[in-house]
Design a protein around this motif. Structure first.
Motif, PDB file in Angstrom:
ATOM      1  N   THR A  59       0.832  -1.197   0.000  1.00  0.00           N
ATOM      2  CA  THR A  59       0.000   0.000   0.000  1.00  0.00           C
ATOM      3  C   THR A  59       0.869   1.249   0.000  1.00  0.00           C
ATOM      4  OG1 THR A  59      -0.136  -0.271   2.393  1.00  0.00           O
ATOM      5  CG2 THR A  59      -2.037  -0.979   1.125  1.00  0.00           C
ATOM      6  N   PRO A  60       1.261   1.716  -1.215  1.00  0.00           N
ATOM      7  CA  PRO A  60       2.093   2.917  -1.312  1.00  0.00           C
ATOM      8  C   PRO A  60       1.414   4.081  -0.610  1.00  0.00           C
ATOM      9  CG  PRO A  60       1.771   1.902  -3.476  1.00  0.00           C
ATOM     10  CD  PRO A  60       0.885   1.169  -2.514  1.00  0.00           C
ATOM     11  N   GLY A  61       2.230   4.894   0.035  1.00  0.00           N
ATOM     12  CA  GLY A  61       1.663   6.028   0.762  1.00  0.00           C
ATOM     13  C   GLY A  61       1.450   5.710   2.231  1.00  0.00           C
ATOM     14  N   SER A  62       1.763   4.468   2.630  1.00  0.00           N
ATOM     15  CA  SER A  62       1.539   4.127   4.044  1.00  0.00           C
ATOM     16  C   SER A  62       2.618   4.716   4.948  1.00  0.00           C
ATOM     17  CB  SER A  62       1.408   2.619   4.238  1.00  0.00           C
ATOM     18  OG  SER A  62       2.334   1.920   3.464  1.00  0.00           O
ATOM     19  N   GLY A  63       3.725   5.208   4.371  1.00  0.00           N
ATOM     20  CA  GLY A  63       4.745   5.862   5.193  1.00  0.00           C
ATOM     21  C   GLY A  63       5.411   4.895   6.151  1.00  0.00           C
ATOM     22  N   ALA A  64       5.753   5.393   7.337  1.00  0.00           N
ATOM     23  CA  ALA A  64       6.400   4.578   8.358  1.00  0.00           C
ATOM     24  C   ALA A  64       5.781   4.918   9.696  1.00  0.00           C
ATOM     25  CB  ALA A  64       7.896   4.881   8.388  1.00  0.00           C
ATOM     26  N   THR A  65       5.861   3.982  10.643  1.00  0.00           N
ATOM     27  CA  THR A  65       5.400   4.273  11.995  1.00  0.00           C
ATOM     28  C   THR A  65       6.040   5.580  12.469  1.00  0.00           C
ATOM     29  OG1 THR A  65       5.055   1.969  12.582  1.00  0.00           O
ATOM     30  CG2 THR A  65       5.500   3.471  14.391  1.00  0.00           C
ATOM     31  N   PRO A  66       5.249   6.558  12.939  1.00  0.00           N
ATOM     32  CA  PRO A  66       5.823   7.847  13.324  1.00  0.00           C
ATOM     33  C   PRO A  66       6.981   7.671  14.311  1.00  0.00           C
ATOM     34  CG  PRO A  66       3.435   7.969  13.329  1.00  0.00           C
ATOM     35  CD  PRO A  66       3.789   6.526  13.087  1.00  0.00           C
ATOM     36  N   GLY A  67       8.069   8.345  14.021  1.00  0.00           N
ATOM     37  CA  GLY A  67       9.213   8.336  14.926  1.00  0.00           C
ATOM     38  C   GLY A  67      10.163   7.172  14.745  1.00  0.00           C
ATOM     39  N   LEU A  68       9.700   6.119  14.052  1.00  0.00           N
ATOM     40  CA  LEU A  68      10.526   4.907  13.958  1.00  0.00           C
ATOM     41  C   LEU A  68      11.884   5.173  13.297  1.00  0.00           C
ATOM     42  CD1 LEU A  68      10.998   1.820  14.037  1.00  0.00           C
ATOM     43  CD2 LEU A  68       9.805   1.687  11.845  1.00  0.00           C
ATOM     44  N   ALA A 127      13.378   8.092  12.534  1.00  0.00           N
ATOM     45  CA  ALA A 127      14.165   9.124  13.216  1.00  0.00           C
ATOM     46  C   ALA A 127      14.855   8.541  14.450  1.00  0.00           C
ATOM     47  CB  ALA A 127      13.263  10.288  13.601  1.00  0.00           C
ATOM     48  N   THR A 128      14.170   7.652  15.152  1.00  0.00           N
ATOM     49  CA  THR A 128      14.751   7.020  16.340  1.00  0.00           C
ATOM     50  C   THR A 128      16.049   6.308  15.995  1.00  0.00           C
ATOM     51  OG1 THR A 128      12.578   6.709  17.312  1.00  0.00           O
ATOM     52  CG2 THR A 128      14.303   5.266  18.124  1.00  0.00           C
ATOM     53  N   CYS A 129      16.099   5.737  14.785  1.00  0.00           N
ATOM     54  CA  CYS A 129      17.275   4.967  14.370  1.00  0.00           C
ATOM     55  C   CYS A 129      18.261   5.816  13.560  1.00  0.00           C
ATOM     56  CB  CYS A 129      16.838   3.754  13.562  1.00  0.00           C
ATOM     57  SG  CYS A 129      15.824   2.603  14.493  1.00  0.00           S
ATOM     58  N   GLY A 130      18.027   7.126  13.470  1.00  0.00           N
ATOM     59  CA  GLY A 130      18.957   7.989  12.750  1.00  0.00           C
ATOM     60  C   GLY A 130      18.871   7.845  11.244  1.00  0.00           C
ATOM     61  N   VAL A 131      17.682   7.482  10.736  1.00  0.00           N
ATOM     62  CA  VAL A 131      17.496   7.267   9.292  1.00  0.00           C
ATOM     63  C   VAL A 131      16.493   8.301   8.786  1.00  0.00           C
ATOM     64  CG1 VAL A 131      16.728   5.622   7.541  1.00  0.00           C
ATOM     65  CG2 VAL A 131      17.982   4.815   9.544  1.00  0.00           C
ATOM     66  N   PRO A 132      16.939   9.329   8.018  1.00  0.00           N
ATOM     67  CA  PRO A 132      16.037  10.433   7.673  1.00  0.00           C
ATOM     68  C   PRO A 132      15.273  10.265   6.356  1.00  0.00           C
ATOM     69  CG  PRO A 132      18.299  11.013   7.133  1.00  0.00           C
ATOM     70  CD  PRO A 132      18.338   9.605   7.674  1.00  0.00           C
ATOM     71  N   VAL A 133      15.527   9.190   5.618  1.00  0.00           N
ATOM     72  CA  VAL A 133      14.929   9.055   4.277  1.00  0.00           C
ATOM     73  C   VAL A 133      14.261   7.696   4.141  1.00  0.00           C
ATOM     74  CG1 VAL A 133      15.461   8.898   1.806  1.00  0.00           C
ATOM     75  CG2 VAL A 133      16.571  10.647   3.212  1.00  0.00           C
ATOM     76  N   SER A 151       9.015  14.366  19.375  1.00  0.00           N
ATOM     77  CA  SER A 151       9.447  15.438  18.485  1.00  0.00           C
ATOM     78  C   SER A 151      10.072  14.916  17.190  1.00  0.00           C
ATOM     79  CB  SER A 151      10.478  16.300  19.216  1.00  0.00           C
ATOM     80  OG  SER A 151      11.560  15.473  19.598  1.00  0.00           O
ATOM     81  N   ALA A 152      10.125  13.581  17.033  1.00  0.00           N
ATOM     82  CA  ALA A 152      10.856  13.020  15.904  1.00  0.00           C
ATOM     83  C   ALA A 152      10.335  13.545  14.561  1.00  0.00           C
ATOM     84  CB  ALA A 152      10.746  11.503  15.940  1.00  0.00           C
ATOM     85  N   ALA A 153      11.276  13.903  13.683  1.00  0.00           N
ATOM     86  CA  ALA A 153      10.908  14.450  12.378  1.00  0.00           C
ATOM     87  C   ALA A 153      10.402  13.344  11.453  1.00  0.00           C
ATOM     88  CB  ALA A 153      12.125  15.121  11.758  1.00  0.00           C
ATOM     89  N   SER A 154       9.532  13.708  10.499  1.00  0.00           N
ATOM     90  CA  SER A 154       9.072  12.747   9.492  1.00  0.00           C
ATOM     91  C   SER A 154      10.163  12.557   8.451  1.00  0.00           C
ATOM     92  CB  SER A 154       7.830  13.270   8.781  1.00  0.00           C
ATOM     93  OG  SER A 154       6.805  13.449   9.716  1.00  0.00           O
ATOM     94  N   PRO A 155      10.272  11.357   7.893  1.00  0.00           N
ATOM     95  CA  PRO A 155      11.304  11.142   6.879  1.00  0.00           C
ATOM     96  C   PRO A 155      10.953  11.825   5.557  1.00  0.00           C
ATOM     97  CG  PRO A 155       9.949   9.183   7.107  1.00  0.00           C
ATOM     98  CD  PRO A 155       9.475  10.146   8.156  1.00  0.00           C
ATOM     99  N   ARG A 156      11.982  12.099   4.774  1.00  0.00           N
ATOM    100  CA  ARG A 156      11.791  12.508   3.380  1.00  0.00           C
ATOM    101  C   ARG A 156      11.484  11.230   2.591  1.00  0.00           C
ATOM    102  NH1 ARG A 156      16.084  16.153   0.029  1.00  0.00           N
ATOM    103  NH2 ARG A 156      15.024  15.996  -1.978  1.00  0.00           N
TER     104      ARG A 156
END
Ligand SMILES: [Zn+2]
Length: 319
Positions: free
Chosen positions: A160-169, A171-177, A238-243
């Protein structure tokens, strides 16, 4: 002896001691499930070393396992941990006969390879056993071998494209994309998504380093993030959303005449010029389309295998 040295000495190695507060059992060579007496989260699978030359994440996973065995890290959710290609890790090679992460749907081409196909089967079986605990999260940890405009990124196979990622997941691991892909790939993470409904990711982190070459900030962020996940801690609010990028298409190498017309050292996520000739495999030619960026170009793959992926950035708010 720590778990990594033990596995490098003997693929049949056992944990030196059970993880305190958990029922621990080995379900394949280099694969254990750990069931806490008091669980507070959904199942978690962590895998490293599917490619035997990508050792940074292997060391991080081994440190976490050692910390759990010492009672310093306290698992609070069902946890499966797997060290992927033990034979290749021992030799510091990406693989022995064929790329393990192309073997999860059987042999990638005729006449291939038994070592990696057998290993993919063993890992799939272990995942099927663990998946009886319900749907969960799988992170397959890699470190990319090429330059990248985004040094760390996650690929999520999803139906399901567009499902994104669990919020904060991420960013917690230092992965911004985040790169969203389909679920048909013959990879471990796509298998988890396709066959078990897992939220699954392949993480590409940093550069390949030799075992024991020491840590980097990037891997420190990963270690801290995984520690929180294993302990079922909530991600920081406060974790940012990924690009986000999405896979648009892949170009397969059909024959030995295949030629890739992007420089061998072109970095991942390089934006391409619309109309630029990307590859040819007589009589076919492929040209870049609007907004496409390069991912994983590699002409030195076996015929029938993916030679390059084309992704496109997703504008925030678009689906
Ligand atoms: Zn890899």
């Amino acid at each position: 002896m720590n778990i990594l040295s033990a596995l490098l000495a003997d693929s049949d190695a056992e944990l030196e001691r059970d993880i305190p507060g958990c029922r621990t059992r080995r379900i394949a060579q280099g694969v254990w499930e750990c069931l806490p007496e008091h669980s507070a989260g959904s199942p978690l699978v962590l895998c490293a070393g599917i490619h035997g030359d990508e050792t940074g994440p292997v060391e991080v996973l081994a440190e976490l396992v050692d910390a759990a065995c010492m009672g310093e890290l306290l698992p609070r959710r069902p946890w499966l941990f797997a060290f992927g290609n033990l034979a290749a890790l021992r030799l510091g090679r990406r693989y022995l006969e064929c790329d393990l992460n192309r073997c999860f749907r059987g042999a990638p081409h005729a006449g291939a390879a038994k070592i990696e196909v057998a290993r993919a089967h063993a890992l799939s079986q272990a995942l099927s056993i663990f998946a009886l605990h319900g749907k969960g999260l799988l992170l397959d940890l890699h470190s990319t071998i090429r330059a990248s405009l985004h040094p760390s990124f996650a690929i999520r196979p999803t139906a399901t494209p567009g499902s994104g990622a669990t919020p904060g997941l991420l960013a917690t691991c230092g992965v911004p994309v985040l790169v969203e892909a389909g679920v048909e790939a013959p990879t471990f993470s796509a298998t988890a998504a396709r066959e078990h409904g897992y939220e699954a990711y392949t993480f590409e982190l940093g550069r390949v380093r030799a075992l024991g070459a020491g840590s980097s900030e990037e891997l420190d962020a990963l270690r801290n993030g995984l520690w929180r996940l294993i302990e079922a801690a909530r991600p920081p609010e406060s974790a940012a959303s990924p690009r986000v990028y999405r896979v648009k298409r892949e170009i397969l190498k059909r024959s030995d005449d295949f030629a890739l017309h992007v420089p061998a050292d072109a970095p991942n996520f390089l934006p391409l010029q619309t109309g630029q000739l990307l590859a040819e495999d007589s009589p076919s030619r492929w040209f870049a389309e609007e907004g496409e960026c390069l991912l994983f170009p590699n002409p030195d793959v076996a015929p029938g295998t993916r030679a390059v992926v084309l992704v496109r950035p997703v504008e925030s708010g678009a689906t």
